[in-house]
Design a protein around this motif. Structure first.
Motif, PDB file in Angstrom:
ATOM      1  N   TYR A 121      -2.429  17.785  -5.550  1.00 33.82           N
ATOM      2  CA  TYR A 121      -2.616  16.697  -4.708  1.00 33.82           C
ATOM      3  C   TYR A 121      -3.904  15.852  -4.751  1.00 33.82           C
ATOM      4  O   TYR A 121      -4.308  15.196  -4.335  1.00 33.82           O
ATOM      5  N   TRP A 124       7.943  15.886   3.068  1.00 34.63           N
ATOM      6  CA  TRP A 124       7.664  15.772   4.597  1.00 34.63           C
ATOM      7  C   TRP A 124       7.305  14.112   4.618  1.00 34.63           C
ATOM      8  O   TRP A 124       6.952  13.557   3.500  1.00 34.63           O
ATOM      9  N   MET A 126       8.652   8.749   4.946  1.00 30.92           N
ATOM     10  CA  MET A 126       8.169  10.130   4.377  1.00 30.92           C
ATOM     11  C   MET A 126       6.510   9.707   4.727  1.00 30.92           C
ATOM     12  O   MET A 126       6.218   8.645   4.872  1.00 30.92           O
ATOM     13  N   SER A 127       5.858  10.679   4.373  1.00 32.94           N
ATOM     14  CA  SER A 127       4.440  10.832   4.750  1.00 32.94           C
ATOM     15  C   SER A 127       3.686  10.126   3.562  1.00 32.94           C
ATOM     16  O   SER A 127       4.412  10.092   2.470  1.00 32.94           O
ATOM     17  N   PRO A 128       2.677   9.494   3.788  1.00 35.25           N
ATOM     18  CA  PRO A 128       1.924   9.019   2.531  1.00 35.25           C
ATOM     19  C   PRO A 128       1.558   9.773   1.506  1.00 35.25           C
ATOM     20  O   PRO A 128       1.580   9.628   0.040  1.00 35.25           O
ATOM     21  N   VAL A 129       1.095  11.339   1.801  1.00 38.67           N
ATOM     22  CA  VAL A 129       0.867  12.214   0.821  1.00 38.67           C
ATOM     23  C   VAL A 129       1.821  12.631  -0.013  1.00 38.67           C
ATOM     24  O   VAL A 129       1.819  12.505  -1.200  1.00 38.67           O
ATOM     25  N   PHE A 130       3.102  12.888   0.592  1.00 36.13           N
ATOM     26  CA  PHE A 130       4.082  13.196  -0.154  1.00 36.13           C
ATOM     27  C   PHE A 130       4.755  12.215  -1.084  1.00 36.13           C
ATOM     28  O   PHE A 130       4.968  12.033  -2.044  1.00 36.13           O
ATOM     29  N   HIS A 152       3.083   9.438  -2.252  1.00 35.91           N
ATOM     30  CA  HIS A 152       2.171   9.483  -3.430  1.00 35.91           C
ATOM     31  C   HIS A 152       2.437  10.343  -4.416  1.00 35.91           C
ATOM     32  O   HIS A 152       2.601  10.113  -5.645  1.00 35.91           O
ATOM     33  N   THR A 207      -3.727  12.349  -5.284  1.00 32.07           N
ATOM     34  CA  THR A 207      -3.298  11.835  -4.146  1.00 32.07           C
ATOM     35  C   THR A 207      -4.371  11.584  -3.146  1.00 32.07           C
ATOM     36  O   THR A 207      -4.472  10.596  -2.485  1.00 32.07           O
ATOM     37  N   LYS A 210       0.993  -1.041   0.069  1.00 29.45           N
ATOM     38  CA  LYS A 210       0.012  -0.007  -0.103  1.00 29.45           C
ATOM     39  C   LYS A 210       0.565   1.230   0.065  1.00 29.45           C
ATOM     40  O   LYS A 210       2.109   1.104   0.363  1.00 29.45           O
ATOM     41  N   TRP A 211       0.391   2.343  -0.214  1.00 29.22           N
ATOM     42  CA  TRP A 211       0.881   3.570  -0.403  1.00 29.22           C
ATOM     43  C   TRP A 211       1.555   3.892   1.011  1.00 29.22           C
ATOM     44  O   TRP A 211       2.809   4.423   1.385  1.00 29.22           O
ATOM     45  N   GLU A 212       0.847   3.652   2.034  1.00 28.58           N
ATOM     46  CA  GLU A 212       1.181   3.819   3.608  1.00 28.58           C
ATOM     47  C   GLU A 212       2.376   3.157   3.842  1.00 28.58           C
ATOM     48  O   GLU A 212       3.226   3.381   4.625  1.00 28.58           O
ATOM     49  N   GLU A 250      -7.548   3.840  -0.540  1.00 26.68           N
ATOM     50  CA  GLU A 250      -6.709   2.716  -0.041  1.00 26.68           C
ATOM     51  C   GLU A 250      -7.027   2.726   1.326  1.00 26.68           C
ATOM     52  O   GLU A 250      -7.282   1.617   1.899  1.00 26.68           O
ATOM     53  N   LEU A 303      -5.438   8.054  -1.567  1.00 29.39           N
ATOM     54  CA  LEU A 303      -5.346   7.653  -0.147  1.00 29.39           C
ATOM     55  C   LEU A 303      -6.773   7.324   0.337  1.00 29.39           C
ATOM     56  O   LEU A 303      -6.917   6.589   1.109  1.00 29.39           O
TER      57      LEU A 303
END
Lengths: 147, 147, 147, 147, 147, 147, 147, 147, 147, 147
Positions: free
Chosen positions: B96, C147, A31-35, A37, B99, A21-23, B106, B103
């Motif tokens: 974003y 981040w 790193m964070s999932p948002v960044f 992805h 993204t 998964k992205w997470e 997900e 997420l």
């Protein structure tokens, strides 16, 4: 010579093959999932060390690291996104844009929230009436210059 | 016969005369600043009791309460907002958007964050490198129906 | 209750009556001509003290000062400006935009020039083959956050 | 038969292989970095002698020189650029366009700054509060004809 | 305080009352019909002496002269004009634009025809198969700068 | 089966190989440079005899003649052309469109200049202050029908 | 000073008061209903004698005749008309435009149907399966010039 | 698997090879030229029997018949067509749209002309002042429902 | 690696080969025809079990099931659809949109009909004056949040 | 002279004063709520008898009846509606438009659902998981003509 689009394709294939998964990918490289992805999609640049970690985690070709660390060209469709999941955020900006502006001015002065010195997260908040999507954004306040 | 635009003008004049901030108005009627501002701008409908409190706080004509409680017509400029403070949010959705979608899928499945069963706040977060604007949004997760 | 458009009209009338140039007005209040003009047009906010000086210099009504110090709503025509003098700058951004981006990335890293912490000047440069318009812009470099 | 797009691809590959910056390439052929980059991107025409120097510096095929010296077709996306680094310049033109026009008229008369007899530079200006991007443009003043 | 739109209205009324054609007005002030009409419409600025002659010829209020001599803001509808008489010129630019560019490059080099140092005339050319409209434009050649 | 785009590519290659200018090609087939270029670009149809002469002059395959004589589909980008050399003509139509219309009406009556029964030329006019581009257009006057 | 919009309003009021149909008005002045309606709407110019007849038939002020005989500015909404009755004609042009072009080329050669030397009628054709609207257009064939 | 675009290409090649006009093809299969051309372009569906006749006439592969009989997806460029021959029809709809609507309402009531139960023809009408293109359209009148 | 577009192509080919209607396919997998078609077109996600049934019914490759169950990216042309069958629905939303809104507000309160928790059907209703298309939509009512 | 916009204003004021819902007004005149609302908004024409009943029910001036019975000009914003309640229907047409087309073709043949011979209703359907909005549309099937 790989470009960012090629690397995105390689990442998606590796992610599917590895069942990640992205997470999970984000956690593995710290790193964070948002960044993570958005940089995998070619909309942000990884720090080179993180790009190299990602290459190792996903088994990408070595030259992909440099590509992932290049400044991206952030091209998106101007006007109106059609996918409902994305459109709802566009609608929120349309409806609440003047409110965000008024409250930022009230709390800070004549300025804006930076979209560059910026971070964001998405979390799932359980609720008896149906779980909620929580999106948190934070950007540095930038004061207009008067000269 | 007052309409929402007339009431907005009356509110802005009263706010200026009374020297009140949006946060103070919101607190006096027990609503959030984001909702209060957007409903005063005619982009949301106050519950009637709250509209009546607002009328009392700001000394508006009595008939304004009913107008503030009517369902609004949420009209905003499609395409691209030009004010930099608002544009940055549009840019964030552009950069974003995919993204956020990835997420949400997900974490929840095939669905979206509601922009209707929705709330938002703006806060000031002190930071040594310059204070930050924090925007928090929360919307109910809505699952696509398969029938 | 005056708004920014009303004050702009008052300023233009006073400027004509007093026979002042923008450069002279700017000098009298100790601000730059670019900032002075744009704030008089309602596209920037004067610091309150400067707004009061402007009110004194031009003989505007006292309440104009507060209006000139309010955060403006920066609305401009999206897409293409038609006046040739303005269009040429739009064309320059179209032709040289990718070049500005490439050189900023080369000199600074993955980031942008701020349009908020920003200043600009216009000067006349004598030249035997025809005088030249010189425009200088300077904005703080903002690094993308990872981040 | 090579066209400008082909040559741009060859230049980018050679630049990467040789590890050269745009500034270094520009210096080697005695042109400015802004002009060099934009002509390499196919948005300007090199003088033939400079094109031949570039071909030598980067080891391009000989026929590339003629292509680099051809008049380009300057096609760019009309309306609004989305990359934040480029958008900020578009925003500056939107916000300050009328100001540039007013000051040019005040200093020169009824005319415009040429975007053809034009040059531009980008420099890094150190500053304790964060380095700044400085962009300087200069164009010949062109007076409207009255006939 | 008169503005350019007011003066245009005054000119049209005086022209109708005096029964003058644009060609006659132009001749009386020693300017061309094309320039005279466009400056009367507020799309060009008369030299002050000519503006004063026009005021005398048409019996306009004295303050109109200064307005006619001010730099105009040339605003026109972007995209597509609908009036057939104007649309045909837009169509000609669409169909023959690349041809004009190719021939200018062939005859002059890498540059453009100025729309600022520019003049134009319209004449009627008798022809047995139906009279023809002849439009002549002339603009200074401007060479792109390489720096 | 060749189409107009294929033939344009063949013409450009032959022109480069033979080192011919558009003016020279036009002269060899006894047509004007403007018409010759636009028909070679696929925006006009050559008379068949002229198409055959062109095929002979440039050494094109025989079947190209028929293609060059077919009615073209004149597709061009609606809205705004970006290349500065073409944009200036678009700007002229924007600024002077109403003037062209007014003078045509004054000289001819209620009608338009045809863009179909039409011809155009481009010439270089020497001038001590810098040579000028002269564009001459002529179209049959068409009177609106009243029925 | 009346303009075309004022006269349209006067015509509509007189038509309603007199209980006349467009067909009856057209017949009284000896013009077709299509031309009469469009000229009354300000989209065409009546011959002066016809304008005077119309003024007499409808009891309009005398100065209206001259206004009705002036060349109109034909402004209509570019892009897509929304009224279903008008949209269907736009749709027909979209669907059958290439067919009209192909058949005109086949029957006439490389040219177009004039929209200026043009006439049109609307008739009702009885039919057992439901009456039909018949629209007939006729325009002079205009041959492209080759020069 | 052939689709409509493939079949259009096959038809155009066969038509060229056989030296047939659209009118001749239409006559051979007993359909009108307008319908025949538009269905060959993929903008209408042939009845299956007619599709089979066309396949026989032009020597197309047998499976083309079924494709020609499928419901098409009628996609055309929204906004403004640029080819002059098609644009003139768009212009006619712009100028005369409100007139068509007014006369249909006057002759029939509150409704429209169908663009579905519709037919059209193009004919050449000889005229001493130049032959004319005649376009006739007929569509069933559809009355708005009131319920 | 198959994507949704590939699977759509496979489905259309299998459907043609097997001679199945959408209604028959829908019935075989126990889903509605509307949902089945839109998910086959890649605009909705099948529940995995249903996707596997579809794969079996149509003889698709096994990996197609997972693709059919992925969250889709719902991209459609913004602005105006041109196909008449689809345009009519767009027109209905344009004409009756404010009516739908008014009646939903009257019956439910300040909220909307969900397009996510949503279903739809199409049926044929026999009628002596011509059969009718019946479209039924049903979506969960969502109340705006006030906070 | 009243027009449709004036009458809409009168209706809204009377409705408010009388405390009537659209459903109640519709019932009193024996029409459906959807049609009643849209005709009151000026988007449909009432049959004259119904218009007169409405005038009686709401106490409107007598001349309003004729206005309500006139054919309306159905103008709506092309492109994208922003109010969320209306936008969701636009989104449904975007997502399910091709599905509606496919199923109509499968059930009826090559044709469309009429938006003219058309009716619609909105109902509230109780449901334990939250009440649902049900929208039913029915339009006559129209078969494309082949001629």
């Amino acid at each position: 010579m790989l470009d960012k689009e090629d690397v995105t394709v390689l990442i998606l294939a590796a992610k599917k093959k590895l069942g990640l998964k992205w997470e999970e990918i984000a956690e593995k490289i710290g790193m964070s999932p948002v960044f993570t992805h958005s940089a995998c999609m070619g909309m942000n640049a990884f720090p080179l060390a993180k790009a190299e970690e990602l290459v190792a985690v996903l088994g990408l070709p070595a030259e992909a690291a440099e590509v992932l660390a290049e400044s991206p060209n952030k091209v998106f469709d101007y006007t109106v996104p059609t996918d409902p999941c994305i459109y709802r955020f566009y609608e929120i900006v349309g409806v609440y844009g003047p409110t965000l502006k008024a409250l930022i001015h009230e709390k800070f002065g004549d300025g804006i929230m930076s979209a560059i010195d910026f971070d964001m997260s998405v979390t799932r908040v359980p609720s008896p009436k149906g779980d909620r999507v929580k999106v948190e954004m934070s950007g540095k306040y930038l004061q207009y210059n008067a000269w």
